[in-house]
Design a protein around this motif. Structure first.
Motif, PDB file in Angstrom:
ATOM      1  N   LEU A 217       0.627  -0.981   0.000  1.00 31.13           N
ATOM      2  CA  LEU A 217       0.027   0.024  -0.109  1.00 31.13           C
ATOM      3  C   LEU A 217       0.803   1.292  -0.003  1.00 31.13           C
ATOM      4  CD1 LEU A 217      -3.090   0.711   0.253  1.00 31.13           C
ATOM      5  CD2 LEU A 217      -2.708   1.195   2.708  1.00 31.13           C
ATOM      6  N   ARG A 252     -12.645  11.320   4.279  1.00 34.60           N
ATOM      7  CA  ARG A 252     -13.262  11.083   5.275  1.00 34.60           C
ATOM      8  C   ARG A 252     -14.534  11.719   5.792  1.00 34.60           C
ATOM      9  NH1 ARG A 252      -9.983   7.329   7.955  1.00 34.60           N
ATOM     10  NH2 ARG A 252      -7.806   7.317   7.612  1.00 34.60           N
ATOM     11  N   SER A 262     -24.184   2.414   4.320  1.00 36.15           N
ATOM     12  CA  SER A 262     -23.627   1.597   5.156  1.00 36.15           C
ATOM     13  C   SER A 262     -22.170   2.011   5.524  1.00 36.15           C
ATOM     14  CB  SER A 262     -23.678   0.214   5.153  1.00 36.15           C
ATOM     15  OG  SER A 262     -22.719  -0.300   4.216  1.00 36.15           O
ATOM     16  N   ALA A 263     -21.357   1.898   6.519  1.00 30.74           N
ATOM     17  CA  ALA A 263     -20.001   2.287   6.635  1.00 30.74           C
ATOM     18  C   ALA A 263     -19.243   1.734   5.963  1.00 30.74           C
ATOM     19  CB  ALA A 263     -19.461   1.695   8.160  1.00 30.74           C
ATOM     20  N   LEU A 264     -19.542   0.465   5.316  1.00 30.63           N
ATOM     21  CA  LEU A 264     -18.824  -0.221   4.304  1.00 30.63           C
ATOM     22  C   LEU A 264     -18.770   0.527   3.009  1.00 30.63           C
ATOM     23  CD1 LEU A 264     -16.967  -2.573   3.132  1.00 30.63           C
ATOM     24  CD2 LEU A 264     -19.279  -3.959   2.754  1.00 30.63           C
ATOM     25  N   ALA A 267     -16.770   3.536   2.954  1.00 29.18           N
ATOM     26  CA  ALA A 267     -15.489   3.387   2.815  1.00 29.18           C
ATOM     27  C   ALA A 267     -15.170   2.846   1.533  1.00 29.18           C
ATOM     28  CB  ALA A 267     -15.308   2.093   3.999  1.00 29.18           C
ATOM     29  N   SER A 268     -15.867   1.941   0.773  1.00 32.33           N
ATOM     30  CA  SER A 268     -15.669   1.561  -0.606  1.00 32.33           C
ATOM     31  C   SER A 268     -15.695   2.763  -1.465  1.00 32.33           C
ATOM     32  CB  SER A 268     -16.573   0.483  -0.914  1.00 32.33           C
ATOM     33  OG  SER A 268     -16.756  -0.436  -0.204  1.00 32.33           O
ATOM     34  N   ARG A 270     -15.183   6.011  -0.808  1.00 35.39           N
ATOM     35  CA  ARG A 270     -14.177   6.668  -0.682  1.00 35.39           C
ATOM     36  C   ARG A 270     -12.867   6.231  -1.489  1.00 35.39           C
ATOM     37  NH1 ARG A 270     -11.091   6.325   4.677  1.00 35.39           N
ATOM     38  NH2 ARG A 270      -9.354   7.441   3.966  1.00 35.39           N
ATOM     39  N   GLN A 271     -12.626   4.848  -1.438  1.00 32.89           N
ATOM     40  CA  GLN A 271     -11.806   4.450  -2.184  1.00 32.89           C
ATOM     41  C   GLN A 271     -11.790   4.717  -3.713  1.00 32.89           C
ATOM     42  OE1 GLN A 271      -9.919   0.944  -0.638  1.00 32.89           O
ATOM     43  NE2 GLN A 271     -10.326   1.294   1.326  1.00 32.89           N
TER      44      GLN A 271
ATOM     45  N   LEU B  38     -13.168  -2.162   7.758  1.00 33.52           N
ATOM     46  CA  LEU B  38     -14.205  -2.297   6.751  1.00 33.52           C
ATOM     47  C   LEU B  38     -13.511  -2.859   5.620  1.00 33.52           C
ATOM     48  CD1 LEU B  38     -15.771   0.996   7.446  1.00 33.52           C
ATOM     49  CD2 LEU B  38     -16.686  -0.933   8.327  1.00 33.52           C
ATOM     50  N   THR B  39     -12.499  -2.544   5.375  1.00 39.60           N
ATOM     51  CA  THR B  39     -11.682  -3.320   3.974  1.00 39.60           C
ATOM     52  C   THR B  39     -10.416  -3.846   4.478  1.00 39.60           C
ATOM     53  OG1 THR B  39     -10.788  -1.143   3.453  1.00 39.60           O
ATOM     54  CG2 THR B  39     -12.798  -1.738   2.501  1.00 39.60           C
ATOM     55  N   PRO B  47     -17.570  -4.512   8.479  1.00 39.22           N
ATOM     56  CA  PRO B  47     -18.887  -3.993   8.114  1.00 39.22           C
ATOM     57  C   PRO B  47     -19.865  -4.531   9.174  1.00 39.22           C
ATOM     58  CG  PRO B  47     -17.926  -5.041   6.077  1.00 39.22           C
ATOM     59  CD  PRO B  47     -16.936  -5.500   7.478  1.00 39.22           C
ATOM     60  N   ALA B  50     -19.480  -2.362  12.485  1.00 30.93           N
ATOM     61  CA  ALA B  50     -19.862  -0.998  12.175  1.00 30.93           C
ATOM     62  C   ALA B  50     -21.408  -1.026  12.219  1.00 30.93           C
ATOM     63  CB  ALA B  50     -19.457  -0.496  10.927  1.00 30.93           C
ATOM     64  N   GLN B  54     -23.968   1.307  14.934  1.00 27.28           N
ATOM     65  CA  GLN B  54     -24.642   2.145  14.252  1.00 27.28           C
ATOM     66  C   GLN B  54     -25.868   1.911  14.889  1.00 27.28           C
ATOM     67  OE1 GLN B  54     -23.984   1.967  10.172  1.00 27.28           O
ATOM     68  NE2 GLN B  54     -23.184   4.057  10.061  1.00 27.28           N
ATOM     69  N   ILE B  75     -17.605   6.559  12.385  1.00 26.20           N
ATOM     70  CA  ILE B  75     -17.090   5.149  12.053  1.00 26.20           C
ATOM     71  C   ILE B  75     -15.780   5.534  10.860  1.00 26.20           C
ATOM     72  CG2 ILE B  75     -17.352   2.921  11.314  1.00 26.20           C
ATOM     73  CD1 ILE B  75     -20.149   2.982  12.026  1.00 26.20           C
ATOM     74  N   GLU B  76     -14.466   5.132  11.137  1.00 27.64           N
ATOM     75  CA  GLU B  76     -13.591   5.161  10.195  1.00 27.64           C
ATOM     76  C   GLU B  76     -13.199   3.935   9.796  1.00 27.64           C
ATOM     77  OE1 GLU B  76     -12.560   8.026   9.036  1.00 27.64           O
ATOM     78  OE2 GLU B  76     -13.856   9.382  10.027  1.00 27.64           O
ATOM     79  N   ASP B  77     -12.564   3.605   8.520  1.00 28.88           N
ATOM     80  CA  ASP B  77     -12.217   2.515   8.158  1.00 28.88           C
ATOM     81  C   ASP B  77     -10.690   2.536   8.370  1.00 28.88           C
ATOM     82  OD1 ASP B  77     -11.636   0.300   6.628  1.00 28.88           O
ATOM     83  OD2 ASP B  77     -11.667   1.067   4.712  1.00 28.88           O
ATOM     84  N   GLN B  79      -8.745  -0.285   7.157  1.00 23.32           N
ATOM     85  CA  GLN B  79      -8.071  -0.715   6.059  1.00 23.32           C
ATOM     86  C   GLN B  79      -7.200  -1.885   6.340  1.00 23.32           C
ATOM     87  OE1 GLN B  79      -6.434   1.830   2.861  1.00 23.32           O
ATOM     88  NE2 GLN B  79      -7.911   3.187   3.040  1.00 23.32           N
TER      89      GLN B  79
END
Lengths: 307, 396
Positions: A217, A252, A262-264, A267-268, A270-271, B38-39, B47, B50, B54, B75-77, B79
């Motif tokens: 990464l 963020r 959802s949070a997922l 997050a997805s 965002r990327q 989350l990832t 997921p 979270a 929530q 909530i922060e990811d 990775q």
């Protein structure tokens, strides 16, 4: 908020240092060095171990880190002297993997995947978190400014011209009487030393190093930063690093504006947004935000370059 | 002519939509942070963690919040990467000013984030297993709901002793807990008259473990302790079978997944013992997690983050103040002791408001903590593979 910005400045500075190191070998020398995370890790572990066990202050630990990383860089340059392009990229990527595996498995030295914690740094524990973040940001950016200036000089100097010549055509450089191997070794070591220095500053700031921190990464982020900023220009590395940190961290704050996800998904997304932005940027500015400028001497009537 | 609505007004109004429906509380919300995988490698768990955090926060807010304030959960990811987690923690602590961070999962993430937390007096609730975490100089700012290696391996060794193991060989993937895990297992085996025949730590990224298996079988063990992850367990099971090993095999439930059991012939996997710290399946809190996720067997980490959020709000209510220090000073006053047992944080808030003492028992277990932040005890699930599926032996 100021602490957060200061911590971002530290990370941006560290990515910029890595970007500068990469720019020297890749941007000027045309050698795709994806072993970046490996040199970063060598620097971080060398600095952390010397600070923890030998009680080196940060400056000494950083010099030790640079020395060790430079030696590894020279070694890698010799081993890969005849490789180019994709092949060099694969071998250097493999080098980074090897370093990560060593960090994970040589428990007696690196404490394995537990990592090394409580790495000392100037001001940790005595300064408030805000003051520590601010002073760290100051140190990192001072170092960065010095390295950027030095590399800028190097790039404009005959040394930089030879590296560019090797990048454009190794054979021509050799015919012009340049010792290509020694230039490659020099560039690889100098670049590795700067990456090692970045590792040392990272270890000191974070106070914790673990093999997980040096996965592919980091390499991806820095390659992206440099590509977006402009390969071949030292300012490009700086601009790119700041851009990548602004992008990764700025996104963020958008999660809260998207209700019902959802949070997922956030997050997805965002990327995805980061990736899309970089794609678009390179579509519009293929040479990055600050493309390399090569001085071309105009030709005179006889087709000779003017002096 | 009817009322005119400008496009600008509609646009402006739609921008404001997310901010509606947050009122109803007089004071500013209490900021709470979650850092979840989350990832990345932990993406199978983040997921749902979270989602549970929530849903529980929303429920607490809809029943009046805590101290008349709502909880604002961010909530922060991470990775599953410590560097990314540190950046996320900086943001939560410095920008959101959270009183606590819940749900850090990977041990490297928890170790990286912990110093930021204790330096800023932010409570950290984690689900990571590495023993080294609670040995950090955290001044009481870490609470861990995941049983540590000591607790887990001790229980595993008791099971093996009960099932007649006399000579156990350990094959462990290189992880933060590989060494501690084996040492504790071997020590308990020894007290029961059995012995550790030897152990090897291997690199889980290998595609074959023939040389490791050769060394293990040369020690003639009756049981193999496979401290593995799913991909390497699959190879180990196949290759030990091919090598003619007919003794018992014991591993962790997160490695003995259905995917592994489906990928191999039943003759290879039959009889494979696996175990996991078990949530308290009899607890009403566990049923609440089932309801939130809409599944029958929520993973332990989702149960743990339910308890994290519960412990945070109950400690804040007990303290009468919302800060990391308040949670630090009160978390054990609401989680253990002689108070009335509660499993529902909303019911707990009511009891606290009525001036009663409470003892929170959560979805993950009794939630009683040692001074260093480890749980005192929890239940374990033991299962055995039969015809490509895991069959529960017992929970105890």
């Amino acid at each position: 908020m100021l602490d957060y910005l200061a911590s971002l400045a530290v990370f941006a500075g560290i990515y910029a240092l890595l970007g500068l190191g990469l720019n020297l070998v890749w941007g000027l020398g045309g050698m795709v060095n994806l072993g970046l995370a490996g040199f970063f890790a060598i620097g971080a572990y060398a600095s952390a171990l010397s600070a923890l066990h030998l009680h080196f202050p940060l400056v000494a630990a950083s010099f030790f880190a640079m020395l060790l990383a430079a030696a590894a860089g020279a070694l890698l340059a010799v081993v890969t002297a005849r490789l180019k392009g994709d092949y060099l990229a694969i071998v250097t990527l493999g080098f980074a993997e090897v370093i990560q595996l060593i960090a994970g498995n040589e428990i007696w030295l690196t404490n394995g995947t537990d990592g090394l914690s409580a790495i000392p740094a100037p001001g940790r524990g005595t300064l408030s978190p805000l003051a520590f973040d601010l002073s760290s940001a100051g140190i990192v950016w001072l170092v960065l400014a010095a390295i950027a200036a030095a590399f800028g000089r190097l790039s404009a100097a005959p040394y930089g011209r030879v590296l560019r010549a090797i990048r454009e055509d190794e054979m021509v450089a050799r015919i012009a009487g340049k010792n290509v191997l020694s230039f490659k070794i020099g560039a690889f070591s100098a670049s590795a030393a700067v990456m090692g220095l970045a590792g040392s500053l990272y270890a000191a700031y974070d106070g914790y190093v673990a093999p997980d921190s040096f996965d592919v990464l980091v390499t991806l982020l820095v390659v992206l930063a440099l590509t977006a900023g402009g390969v071949g220009r030292m300012q490009g590395a700086l601009v790119g690093a700041v851009l990548v940190v602004v992008l990764t961290e700025g996104t963020r704050f958008f999660g809260g504006l998207l209700p019902g996800l959802s949070a997922l998904q956030v997050a997805s997304l965002r990327q995805g947004v980061i990736g899309l932005f970089l794609l678009l940027l390179l579509r519009v500015k293929p040479d990055g935000l600050l493309p390399e400028r090569i001085r071309v001497h105009p030709l005179d009537d006889e087709g000779e370059t003017t002096r | 002519m009817g009322p005119t609505v400008s496009r600008r007004a509609v646009f402006g109004g739609s921008l404001a939509l997310p901010f509606l429906g947050r009122s109803g509380f007089a004071a500013a919300p209490i900021p709470l942070g979650a850092i979840n995988p989350l990832t990345g490698a932990g993406g199978a768990y983040g997921p749902s963690m979270a989602k549970v955090a929530q849903a529980l926060t929303a429920r607490i807010n809809s029943t009046g919040g805590v101290l008349g304030r709502s909880i604002a959960l961010d909530i922060e990811d991470d990775q599953t990467n410590p560097t990314v987690a540190v950046e996320a923690a900086h943001k939560l602590i410095d920008v959101n000013k959270v009183v606590a961070i819940v749900g850090t999962w990977a041990s490297s993430v928890t170790t990286a984030v912990a110093p930021l937390c204790w330096q800023s007096h932010t409570m950290l609730f984690c689900t990571s297993g590495a023993d080294s975490i609670t040995k950090l100089p955290h001044h009481g700012y870490i609470i861990r709901t995941q049983p540590n290696t000591y607790l887990q391996s001790g229980r595993a060794a008791q099971f093996l002793l009960q099932h007649g193991a006399r000579s156990v060989f350990g094959l462990s993937a290189q992880t933060p807990f590989a060494v501690d895990s084996w040492n504790r297992l071997a020590a308990v085996l020894k007290t029961g008259g059995a012995s550790g025949a030897g152990d090897i730590i291997y690199d889980p990224k290998q595609i074959s473990f023939r040389s490791e298996i050769g060394k293990a079988l040369a020690a003639k063990p009756d049981t193999l302790f496979l401290n593995s992850y799913a991909p390497d367990l699959e190879i180990l099971l196949r290759e030990t079978y091919q090598a003619g090993f007919s003794g018992n095999r014991f591993t962790f439930a997160y490695a003995a997944t259905d995917a592994v059991l489906q990928a191999l012939p039943a003759s290879v996997t039959n009889g494979l013992w696996s175990f996991a710290p078990s949530p308290d399946v009899a607890s009403p809190a566990y049923r609440a997690v089932q309801a939130i996720l809409g599944i029958n067997d929520p993973d332990p980490y989702s149960c743990q983050i339910y308890d994290h959020v519960s412990l945070v709000v109950l400690a804040i209510a007990r303290a009468g103040a919302a800060s990391g220090v308040a949670i630090h000073d009160n978390v054990r006053k609401i989680s253990q002791g002689t108070g009335e047992k509660v499993s529902d944080p909303v019911a707990g808030l009511k009891l606290l408001a009525a001036g009663k003492e409470i003892n929170y028992e959560g979805a993950s277990g009794p939630c009683d903590f040692t001074p260093s932040g480890d749980i005192v005890s929890c239940k374990f699930l033991f299962q055995v593979a039969e015809n490509k599926h895991n069959k529960t032996l017992f929970i105890s």
